[in-house]
Every structure is written in structure tokens, then in C-alpha cells.
Design an enzyme around this catalytic site. Sequence first.
Site, PDB file in Angstrom:
ATOM      1  N   PRO A 268     -66.245 -24.586  -6.645  1.00  0.00           N
ATOM      2  CA  PRO A 268     -67.022 -25.367  -7.616  1.00  0.00           C
ATOM      3  C   PRO A 268     -66.964 -24.745  -9.002  1.00  0.00           C
ATOM      4  CG  PRO A 268     -68.487 -24.001  -6.296  1.00  0.00           C
ATOM      5  CD  PRO A 268     -67.100 -23.830  -5.723  1.00  0.00           C
ATOM      6  N   GLY A 320     -60.987 -32.411 -13.119  1.00  0.00           N
ATOM      7  CA  GLY A 320     -61.230 -31.618 -14.309  1.00  0.00           C
ATOM      8  C   GLY A 320     -60.355 -32.061 -15.462  1.00  0.00           C
ATOM      9  N   SER A 321     -60.165 -31.169 -16.412  1.00  0.00           N
ATOM     10  CA  SER A 321     -59.423 -31.503 -17.615  1.00  0.00           C
ATOM     11  C   SER A 321     -57.920 -31.472 -17.369  1.00  0.00           C
ATOM     12  CB  SER A 321     -59.771 -30.526 -18.740  1.00  0.00           C
ATOM     13  OG  SER A 321     -59.234 -29.244 -18.466  1.00  0.00           O
ATOM     14  N   GLU A 343     -57.350 -35.486 -10.518  1.00  0.00           N
ATOM     15  CA  GLU A 343     -57.997 -36.481 -11.375  1.00  0.00           C
ATOM     16  C   GLU A 343     -58.390 -35.759 -12.650  1.00  0.00           C
ATOM     17  OE1 GLU A 343     -60.933 -37.250 -13.204  1.00  0.00           O
ATOM     18  OE2 GLU A 343     -62.102 -38.449 -11.801  1.00  0.00           O
ATOM     19  N   CYS A 377     -65.860 -38.897 -16.520  1.00  0.00           N
ATOM     20  CA  CYS A 377     -64.449 -39.027 -16.879  1.00  0.00           C
ATOM     21  C   CYS A 377     -64.061 -40.457 -17.217  1.00  0.00           C
ATOM     22  CB  CYS A 377     -63.566 -38.494 -15.753  1.00  0.00           C
ATOM     23  SG  CYS A 377     -63.861 -39.304 -14.162  1.00  0.00           S
TER      24      CYS A 377
END
Length: 570
Positions: A268, A320-321, A343, A377
Site C-alpha cells: 500500500p 498510480g501515476s 492503471e 483518477c
Amino acid sequence: MYHIQWGTWIAISAAAHFVGNLDKNPGRMYNDLPTMELDRSENALRDIVTKCDLTINNGLLCVPNTPGLGVDVNMDELEKYLDKETHYNEKELKFGNKKLYINGELRDASNGASFDVICPADEKPVANIAWASKEDAKLALQTAEEGFKHWSNLPIKERLNWIDKLRSKILEKSDLLRSSIMREMGKTWKGSEEDLTSITNSLEYYSKEITKRHDIEIEDKEGTHQHKIVSQPLGVTVAFLAYNFPLLNLGFKLGPALAAGCSIILKPSEFSPLSAYIIGEICHEINFPKGVVTVICGDVSNVGIPLCESKTPRLITMIGSTETAQKLIEQSSKTSIKRYSMECGGNAPFIVFDDADLELAINIGAALKVSNTGQICVAPNRFYIHSSVLKEFTEGMVEKFKNTTIGFGKENKPGMGPLTNKQSVTKVERILKQAVAEGGKIECGGKALEQPGYYFEPTVISLNNPKAPILQEEIFGPVATIVPFSTKEEVIEYANNTDAGLASYVFSKNEETLQYFSDKLEFGEVQLNGVKYDIYLPHGGVKNSGIGVDCSTYALDDYLIKKRVSKALN
């Protein structure tokens, strides 16, 4: 034992090692660095330096692999700091001390390190979690490999019984989990429900979906062989999770991995690890098979890189990014060929035509920006509004934002909570400052609240420049950037002018217009006159927004291998 928080002058050096480029990849800031318990009978300074992989050279506290970077070490000041009382009474921590979950056991980090989980609503610690070392990461990989061998060979009915047992216990502890999410990232109590339902729905959905998978027969054109395609579990999975939806993100990985027969290591975000650690406790409580689920959190150098560079994982998955995804692929591809399911960030356009239902568009647009404080997102990042309805739409958004209650707590029932960390506040401030300097107009909001916590006002900013830098950066905050347009050809060019390609939104009553944008938008998801997400609907992006999908039956494909079996006929 003294509890030392790295929110002092020493963190300036350590942050350079732990964080890297804060603007591109928001990470831990100075007051968010890990904490560590040190025995004052030892040489405290030596213990700090050893446990954080730092070195002292000519009076400088130096960062590894970064020659010349360091800060002056004031031995007197350090000793004074070490002599201070603990920063807080551990009994005051609402969630206490949480342990790593490795090989079916709850354990402290092998080096004794720990980390404070800070509530973004008041900037106070709510829990202290074990902060894993390289040795812990190595153990996690070893035991996950053993766990996979056991789990993948269990009869599917037995696997599904275990998954159902886990789901039932999660539901039983729903209030605890929702409370932990609310406090670790400042989410509203109402907002925390989505996390809980997402993980339980995922476990239930994939338990059913895996039973629908059957061998696929392929006809032999010459009639000399029988052919079939069988699906088998891929192997050990490592999942890196974003902070914005702690259990939703976890559930989107855990459900298909367990149903497919894979073991999974859950890493996490350091900003919201608490609820994941509680999932580890739940697995321990029900005696979930060892090594099948692992929960571990630590520094990139001690945990992230070792997990990626190991040959053990067959799948690296993340939410995440884009920048983080690129780093994970670079790190993990050095040692072996792995599969990826990622993603990544979005830059969603929200296009409203002059014939649209404006009230509907305003309600949905405002809700998506206020929900989770804009840290979604798929939240609209760029509002392209037809010039003939620009004024009305802008006024409607301003009214919605001004009527949004900001706060924290189960009883207060606020409409929006704080951002999750100080870095996010700094980022939003920077983006808005630049946009205003280049001609943008703040219609409402525009600043952080002057009170404890990382609160930021819901903000509407108007632009006339469709090429403004703010339109090329995922804000990840409660900011609606509004730009006018005149024609569909003009706005499709604006919308597709991004490296991201996750979600997009179009509002119009004209069917030809809707079909045109369905065909032309370069995004993995096109939402027309509304918004809908659910576990059975595929969620994924194109371009720099990802590989593979979360949710739906298609997500199972990331966790399964397809094997061809051909048998010659007599």
C-alpha cells in the site's frame, strides 16, 4: 526505547533519498518520513545512520548513491533532540501499532523500524506501522512463492471457501475498516463506504466469474489432433497501490488474484497503509493459508525495488501515476520478463455542448470534483464548455462548490474532506498560481484553509488558452478548469491533446454528436450523459494511462496463463 520522528532537520537529507522528484511523483515530505524506535543505551547517532543507510563524511550526513548531497550534522543539536520525550503517548494512537503480515504471521520489521500514519484532517498520528526492511521484502517474496504453490493446487471450491471466509470477516469488521480509511486519508464517512463495498464486491464477483472459465476447444483442420486452451494461475503477483482509495484499489487486485489461484504481495501507499494492514490482521485472524496474501510497506530502496527486481513475481500490477509505472517497468524488467497490469494517471476531458442537460452536467461535474476531494483518477480535469452555455455552466459550478461543506468526522457529515497530504496542497497551489499568472481567472476558491489539516477550497478557474500548462497536468484535487469551445472539431482536438487516455465525458442530446465522440475520443472509457462504474465493467486506459484492465471478467486474464494442449489422434 525512544520514538524518533524524522520530521526534523535530519529529514532534509533523508527526503532526497526517499522521495526523489516531488513535483513529478508526490512522495513523502519531510514531516512524513518514517519513525524509528532506538535504544538509548546504544550510540543513537550510529543507530540512525545504520538503519537509514546514511553515512557521515567530513561532518556531513550523506545520502547513499548521491555523492555530495548531505546536511551539516550538529552533534549537540542531535543529542538534544534524542533526549526529548516521545512525540506522543502510544495509548493515544486510535489504531495503535500495526505489524507486517508475512507468511501468515503478524510481525515487526526485522530492523525494528516503524512509521507514523498521519491523519490529514488534523495532522496527528493515528497509528504506527511496521516499516519493512530489505530482509522483510526478501522473506515476503520467498513465502509468497511457497504460498502460490499451495494456493494454486487447492481445488477451486476450497479456494472459493477461503475467499468467502475472508469476505465475511471484512464485512464483520466494516466499521473498523471504514474508520481507518476515514482517518488515514481524511475521506468522508460516506466516501469510505465505496472502499468497503468495492473490496467485498470484488471478492464475491471474481469467485463467481472464475467458475465460468472453461477450456476452449480448437478445431483441427486436418482432423489429426485434438486441441484445447486451458487457463492456469500465473504465479506470484506484486501489487503497488495508490493512496486515494485504499481498499478499492486493494480489492481490485486481491479479488482476481485469489480467484485465479495467484498469491499476492500488497504494497500500500505510505499515505494510507492502515486499512491494508488491518486486512493483514483479518487474514491472520481467520488463519488464511500462509504466504497467499502478504501486506508490506517500506521505502522504495528497501521494499519497492527488491520486489520489482526479483525474478519471483510473474505479474507487477499497480494503481498510480504514469511516472511510477515507468519506474516499476524499468526496475522489474532488468532481471526477468514479467507481465504488467497498470492503471495510471488520467487527464479526463468533460465536454458539454449547447444542447446538453446543463443541470445534469453541472451536478455530475461538481460531484466528481468534490468526491474524494478530487483525488480520483477518472475525475474530470479539463472542462470544455460550449461558448453559448459557458456563463451558465460556470455559475452553476461556482454555486455547487460554494455550497460544499468542508470538514471531517462521522457525525459532521461534511461534503468534502482534506487532501491526503501536504504535497498535494503544495501541488494544487503551484498549478493554480501558474495558471493565474498566464491569464486564468479564479471564479471561486483558490486557496488552502488556514487551519490544521490539508484542506483546500473547491476551486473553479476559467481559461481562454486551450494550450495552458494546467491542461496537461493531472491536478488530483478539487479544481475545475473551464475552457470554452465553439465546434466539435475544435474540442475533439483539445480533448485528445494529452498523453493520458483513461476516462472522458460528453454531454449532448444529439445522437450523431455522441457517436462522433465515441469514435474519436482517444480514451479507454467514454461516458455519455452520465457516469457509471461497477466491478463488472472494465476499467482501463490507453496511451500513458495504463496496460490491462481492472474490474470485469477481462481482469482475470492478467492473472492467468493460456496453455495450448494438443493431442494426436490414433
